[in-house]
Design a protein around this motif. Structure first.
Motif, short mmCIF file in Angstrom:
data_model
loop_
_atom_site.label_atom_id
_atom_site.label_comp_id
_atom_site.label_asym_id
_atom_site.label_seq_id
_atom_site.Cartn_x
_atom_site.Cartn_y
_atom_site.Cartn_z
N GLN A 2 32.68 23.76 31.67
CA GLN A 2 33.22 23.46 30.35
C GLN A 2 34.36 24.43 30.08
OE1 GLN A 2 29.93 23.99 27.75
NE2 GLN A 2 28.98 22.04 28.29
N ALA A 3 35.56 23.87 29.90
CA ALA A 3 36.74 24.71 29.71
C ALA A 3 36.62 25.60 28.48
CB ALA A 3 37.99 23.85 29.61
N GLY A 4 35.90 25.19 27.45
CA GLY A 4 35.77 25.97 26.23
C GLY A 4 35.01 27.26 26.40
N THR A 5 34.18 27.38 27.45
CA THR A 5 33.41 28.60 27.65
C THR A 5 34.24 29.69 28.32
OG1 THR A 5 32.55 27.83 29.77
CG2 THR A 5 31.22 27.35 27.81
N LEU A 6 35.38 29.34 28.89
CA LEU A 6 36.26 30.32 29.53
C LEU A 6 37.37 30.66 28.54
CD1 LEU A 6 36.50 28.84 33.12
CD2 LEU A 6 34.81 30.41 32.18
N LYS A 7 37.01 31.44 27.53
CA LYS A 7 37.93 31.68 26.41
C LYS A 7 38.72 32.98 26.52
CE LYS A 7 34.26 33.60 23.53
NZ LYS A 7 33.15 33.67 24.41
N ASP A 8 38.41 33.80 27.53
CA ASP A 8 39.10 35.09 27.69
C ASP A 8 40.17 34.99 28.76
OD1 ASP A 8 37.46 36.64 25.85
OD2 ASP A 8 35.87 36.39 27.34
N ARG A 9 41.30 35.63 28.50
CA ARG A 9 42.37 35.71 29.50
C ARG A 9 42.21 37.07 30.19
NH1 ARG A 9 45.01 32.24 32.43
NH2 ARG A 9 47.27 32.49 32.45
N ALA A 10 42.00 37.05 31.49
CA ALA A 10 41.79 38.28 32.25
C ALA A 10 42.93 38.46 33.25
CB ALA A 10 40.45 38.23 32.98
N THR A 11 43.19 39.70 33.60
CA THR A 11 44.20 40.03 34.59
C THR A 11 43.50 40.58 35.82
OG1 THR A 11 45.70 40.61 32.79
CG2 THR A 11 46.32 41.33 34.99
N LEU A 12 43.88 40.08 36.98
CA LEU A 12 43.27 40.46 38.25
C LEU A 12 44.21 41.38 39.02
CD1 LEU A 12 40.93 40.02 40.31
CD2 LEU A 12 42.22 38.04 41.15
N TYR A 13 43.67 42.52 39.47
CA TYR A 13 44.44 43.50 40.24
C TYR A 13 43.83 43.65 41.63
CZ TYR A 13 46.58 44.85 35.84
OH TYR A 13 47.26 44.83 34.65
N ALA A 14 44.64 44.08 42.60
CA ALA A 14 44.21 44.22 43.99
C ALA A 14 43.01 45.16 44.12
CB ALA A 14 45.37 44.73 44.84
#
Length: 183
Positions: A2-14
């Motif tokens: 469900q797209a609505g449950t992924l509400k946080d924008r996260a940044t991925l680092y190496a």
């Protein structure tokens, strides 16, 4: 998923630092849903990493692997494991939150200080010819100015300023570092 449950924008680092001065290369941004652990039955905090893991659901990203860093709204997480999710378009991740205390790190001879997460791991260690008391402080490396852990650098933590005496041997794991300090 469900797209609505992924509400946080996260940044991925190496996964590991790279180059000199060290950097943790940015891999990208992704949508995520974070589920923090409950506090019932939690053990005592002994380091800068949280005692319990945070469950994170993410959209599938081919470069996501164990050891990488996730950042969400100023909170940092170290990826412990990556498993397929309920569908082929998602991943289930176990991550350890970096939960140090806000501190300031100032390099010897510099005017400016850097904000860093820190945690006092051991107190009242007596070493040296005069049995001088020392503390060990664990620091989150991506926030530290390079070079770090030099004798004479200072850390201001909870209103007290400590002087770095040196790096604890074997403590540099690419994400955190432990330094020995005097008051």
């Amino acid at each position: 998923m469900q797209a609505g449950t992924l509400k946080d924008r996260a940044t991925l680092y190496a996964a590991r630092r790279d180059g000199a001065p060290p950097t943790w290369p940015l891999i990208g941004k992704l949508w995520a849903g974070f589920q923090e652990p409950r506090s019932v039955g939690r053990g005592e905090q002994t380091g800068i990493r949280a005692v319990d893991s945070t469950f994170v659901r993410l959209r599938y990203h081919p470069e996501l692997v164990q050891g990488q860093l996730l950042e969400r709204q100023g909170m940092w997480y170290l990826v412990e494991s990556v498993e397929p999710g309920e569908s082929r378009s998602e991943l289930a991740v176990s991550a350890r939150r970096i939960i140090g205390v806000d501190a300031q790190y100032q390099q010897r001879g510099e005017q400016d200080s850097s904000d860093v997460l820190a945690f006092i791991t051991r107190e009242n260690i007596y070493i040296g010819p005069m049995n001088e008391p020392r503390l060990q402080i664990e620091l989150f490396q991506p926030q530290l100015p390079y070079p770090w852990g030099r004798r004479g650098d200072t850390i201001t933590l909870r209103g007290s300023t400590y002087t770095v005496d040196g790096v604890v041997e074997g403590s540099d794991d690419g994400v955190t570092i432990t330094v020995m300090v005097t008051s």
